[in-house]
Write a protein that holds these residues in place. Structure first.
Motif, PDB file in Angstrom:
ATOM      1  N   ALA A 145      68.102 109.037  12.734  1.00 28.62           N
ATOM      2  CA  ALA A 145      66.737 108.696  12.347  1.00 28.62           C
ATOM      3  C   ALA A 145      65.795 109.654  13.050  1.00 28.62           C
ATOM      4  CB  ALA A 145      66.418 107.257  12.727  1.00 28.62           C
ATOM      5  N   ASP A 146      64.892 110.269  12.287  1.00 27.53           N
ATOM      6  CA  ASP A 146      63.922 111.228  12.837  1.00 27.53           C
ATOM      7  C   ASP A 146      62.513 110.671  12.681  1.00 27.53           C
ATOM      8  OD1 ASP A 146      65.277 114.236  13.116  1.00 27.53           O
ATOM      9  OD2 ASP A 146      66.327 112.904  11.742  1.00 27.53           O
ATOM     10  N   PHE A 147      61.699 110.905  13.704  1.00 29.01           N
ATOM     11  CA  PHE A 147      60.287 110.560  13.641  1.00 29.01           C
ATOM     12  C   PHE A 147      59.489 111.831  13.916  1.00 29.01           C
ATOM     13  CE2 PHE A 147      56.393 109.579  16.022  1.00 29.01           C
ATOM     14  CZ  PHE A 147      55.684 108.933  15.020  1.00 29.01           C
ATOM     15  N   ALA A 148      58.577 112.165  13.022  1.00 30.45           N
ATOM     16  CA  ALA A 148      57.706 113.329  13.194  1.00 30.45           C
ATOM     17  C   ALA A 148      56.273 112.825  13.284  1.00 30.45           C
ATOM     18  CB  ALA A 148      57.852 114.289  12.019  1.00 30.45           C
ATOM     19  N   GLY A 149      55.676 112.977  14.437  1.00 30.73           N
ATOM     20  CA  GLY A 149      54.294 112.541  14.614  1.00 30.73           C
ATOM     21  C   GLY A 149      53.899 112.597  16.071  1.00 30.73           C
ATOM     22  N   ASN A 154      62.772 102.100  22.468  1.00 25.97           N
ATOM     23  CA  ASN A 154      61.310 102.140  22.582  1.00 25.97           C
ATOM     24  C   ASN A 154      60.842 102.490  23.986  1.00 25.97           C
ATOM     25  OD1 ASN A 154      60.793 101.649  19.866  1.00 25.97           O
ATOM     26  ND2 ASN A 154      60.835  99.431  20.155  1.00 25.97           N
ATOM     27  N   GLU A 155      61.565 102.039  25.008  1.00 29.24           N
ATOM     28  CA  GLU A 155      61.206 102.352  26.396  1.00 29.24           C
ATOM     29  C   GLU A 155      61.519 103.797  26.765  1.00 29.24           C
ATOM     30  OE1 GLU A 155      63.327  99.432  28.680  1.00 29.24           O
ATOM     31  OE2 GLU A 155      62.126  97.783  27.850  1.00 29.24           O
ATOM     32  N   ASN A 156      62.506 104.412  26.097  1.00 31.95           N
ATOM     33  CA  ASN A 156      62.938 105.764  26.465  1.00 31.95           C
ATOM     34  C   ASN A 156      62.535 106.833  25.465  1.00 31.95           C
ATOM     35  OD1 ASN A 156      64.710 105.535  29.001  1.00 31.95           O
ATOM     36  ND2 ASN A 156      65.286 103.796  27.738  1.00 31.95           N
ATOM     37  N   TYR A 157      61.782 106.450  24.418  1.00 28.70           N
ATOM     38  CA  TYR A 157      61.324 107.451  23.455  1.00 28.70           C
ATOM     39  C   TYR A 157      60.538 108.532  24.206  1.00 28.70           C
ATOM     40  CZ  TYR A 157      59.002 109.870  19.737  1.00 28.70           C
ATOM     41  OH  TYR A 157      58.564 110.864  18.908  1.00 28.70           O
ATOM     42  N   GLY A 158      60.738 109.778  23.805  1.00 28.14           N
ATOM     43  CA  GLY A 158      60.070 110.903  24.458  1.00 28.14           C
ATOM     44  C   GLY A 158      60.914 111.546  25.537  1.00 28.14           C
ATOM     45  N   THR A 159      62.146 111.044  25.710  1.00 28.86           N
ATOM     46  CA  THR A 159      63.075 111.628  26.680  1.00 28.86           C
ATOM     47  C   THR A 159      64.394 111.922  25.981  1.00 28.86           C
ATOM     48  OG1 THR A 159      64.056 109.510  27.380  1.00 28.86           O
ATOM     49  CG2 THR A 159      62.071 110.222  28.542  1.00 28.86           C
ATOM     50  N   ASP A 160      65.193 112.767  26.609  1.00 27.95           N
ATOM     51  CA  ASP A 160      66.572 112.957  26.169  1.00 27.95           C
ATOM     52  C   ASP A 160      67.401 111.985  26.988  1.00 27.95           C
ATOM     53  OD1 ASP A 160      66.221 115.039  24.283  1.00 27.95           O
ATOM     54  OD2 ASP A 160      66.084 116.509  25.888  1.00 27.95           O
ATOM     55  N   TYR A 175      74.104 105.415  21.609  1.00 29.57           N
ATOM     56  CA  TYR A 175      72.747 105.725  21.158  1.00 29.57           C
ATOM     57  C   TYR A 175      72.274 106.936  21.943  1.00 29.57           C
ATOM     58  CZ  TYR A 175      72.635 101.153  18.994  1.00 29.57           C
ATOM     59  OH  TYR A 175      72.895 100.079  18.197  1.00 29.57           O
ATOM     60  N   GLU A 176      71.811 107.961  21.227  1.00 29.77           N
ATOM     61  CA  GLU A 176      71.304 109.170  21.875  1.00 29.77           C
ATOM     62  C   GLU A 176      69.901 109.454  21.358  1.00 29.77           C
ATOM     63  OE1 GLU A 176      74.096 112.264  21.004  1.00 29.77           O
ATOM     64  OE2 GLU A 176      75.638 111.423  22.308  1.00 29.77           O
ATOM     65  N   LEU A 177      68.957 109.554  22.287  1.00 29.33           N
ATOM     66  CA  LEU A 177      67.581 109.928  21.962  1.00 29.33           C
ATOM     67  C   LEU A 177      67.382 111.383  22.309  1.00 29.33           C
ATOM     68  CD1 LEU A 177      65.469 106.963  23.357  1.00 29.33           C
ATOM     69  CD2 LEU A 177      65.430 107.815  21.019  1.00 29.33           C
ATOM     70  N   HIS A 178      66.637 112.087  21.463  1.00 32.15           N
ATOM     71  CA  HIS A 178      66.351 113.493  21.700  1.00 32.15           C
ATOM     72  C   HIS A 178      64.887 113.770  21.384  1.00 32.15           C
ATOM     73  CE1 HIS A 178      70.619 114.389  22.102  1.00 32.15           C
ATOM     74  NE2 HIS A 178      70.801 113.562  21.072  1.00 32.15           N
ATOM     75  N   VAL A 179      64.313 114.659  22.150  1.00 34.41           N
ATOM     76  CA  VAL A 179      62.947 115.108  21.914  1.00 34.41           C
ATOM     77  C   VAL A 179      63.017 116.327  21.003  1.00 34.41           C
ATOM     78  CG1 VAL A 179      60.855 116.000  23.008  1.00 34.41           C
ATOM     79  CG2 VAL A 179      62.253 114.292  24.196  1.00 34.41           C
ATOM     80  N   SER A 180      62.112 116.394  20.027  1.00 40.77           N
ATOM     81  CA  SER A 180      62.028 117.573  19.175  1.00 40.77           C
ATOM     82  C   SER A 180      60.598 118.107  19.226  1.00 40.77           C
ATOM     83  CB  SER A 180      62.426 117.228  17.732  1.00 40.77           C
ATOM     84  OG  SER A 180      61.519 116.321  17.164  1.00 40.77           O
ATOM     85  N   ASP A 181      60.380 119.276  18.615  1.00 42.46           N
ATOM     86  CA  ASP A 181      59.062 119.912  18.663  1.00 42.46           C
ATOM     87  C   ASP A 181      57.958 119.043  18.084  1.00 42.46           C
ATOM     88  OD1 ASP A 181      60.135 122.127  19.877  1.00 42.46           O
ATOM     89  OD2 ASP A 181      60.337 123.260  18.001  1.00 42.46           O
ATOM     90  N   ASN A 182      58.287 118.233  17.081  1.00 34.32           N
ATOM     91  CA  ASN A 182      57.241 117.443  16.433  1.00 34.32           C
ATOM     92  C   ASN A 182      57.475 115.937  16.525  1.00 34.32           C
ATOM     93  OD1 ASN A 182      59.429 117.444  14.770  1.00 34.32           O
ATOM     94  ND2 ASN A 182      58.295 117.732  12.876  1.00 34.32           N
ATOM     95  N   GLY A 183      58.258 115.468  17.473  1.00 30.28           N
ATOM     96  CA  GLY A 183      58.530 114.040  17.632  1.00 30.28           C
ATOM     97  C   GLY A 183      59.843 113.830  18.343  1.00 30.28           C
ATOM     98  N   GLY A 184      60.731 113.119  17.706  1.00 27.90           N
ATOM     99  CA  GLY A 184      62.027 112.868  18.308  1.00 27.90           C
ATOM    100  C   GLY A 184      62.993 112.305  17.298  1.00 27.90           C
TER     101      GLY A 184
END
Length: 189
Positions: free
Chosen positions: A111-115, A143-149, A159-168
């Motif tokens: 799932a990608d979020f751009a914003g 939700n607590e870790n969004y914005g981090t890898d 579950y793996e969270l990743h930061v991207s240039d335009n969101g995560g």
């Protein structure tokens, strides 16, 4: 966020139907004591590696129906007649890919979020129902870790969270999914 969670809860009830009350399959009969157990052959191991591992109790329609309630239409594409399906959808800021087995159990989600202002979308995706009861924990962690890898395991999924240039973006993989992917690549030659 509450609207997304309410939509998810409503769609789970609608999608599950009689499945929620189904009884488990009976245990297979064991071999008589006088017969030695057979050793699995390397061919059996190869075939097992080509069976997609899934998150127990998951169903792609729990994810896709909820997202369609948010305006993200998801199209199903067959991988082939025996392997399962891909579901893909996007509304521009939110993108989803779900890979399932032939019974629609979830093996992989991206799932990608751009914003610039996070809206809880990735946590919402992480909250899909499954047998281990960790949906709320997974959503809270995302939700607590969004914005981090970061990565974490809930039940039988990573579950793996990743930061991207335009969101995560978030990936969710059933235990053994990476080995399954490698086995498919090796089988393809």
């Amino acid at each position: 966020m509450l609207v997304m969670c309410a939509a998810l809860a409503a769609s789970v009830c609608a999608c599950r139907g009689d499945e929620a009350g189904s009884t488990p399959a009976p245990e297979p009969a064991s071999a008589p004591a006088s017969e030695p157990a057979s050793e699995p052959s390397s061919a059996d191991a190869d075939n097992d590696a080509l069976v997609m591992p899934v998150v127990a109790g998951s169903n792609a329609y729990d994810v896709t129906t909820s997202l369609e309630g948010m305006g993200i239409e998801c199209e199903r594409t067959a991988k082939n007649s025996t392997d399962g399906y891909y579901f893909e959808g996007s509304d521009g800021a939110h993108t989803i890919t779900v890979e399932t087995d032939k019974d629609y159990a979830v093996g992989y989600i991206r799932a990608d979020f751009a914003g610039s202002e996070y809206d809880g979308y990735l946590g919402f995706v992480a909250s899909f129902p499954r047998d281990d009861g960790t949906s709320q924990d997974a959503m809270d962690w995302v939700n607590e870790n969004y914005g981090t890898d970061a990565s974490n395991t809930f039940g039988d999924a990573t579950y793996e969270l990743h930061v991207s240039d335009n969101g995560g973006y978030l990936t969710i993989k059933a235990a053994g999914y990476d080995d399954y992917s490698l086995a498919l690549l090796e089988a393809a030659g």
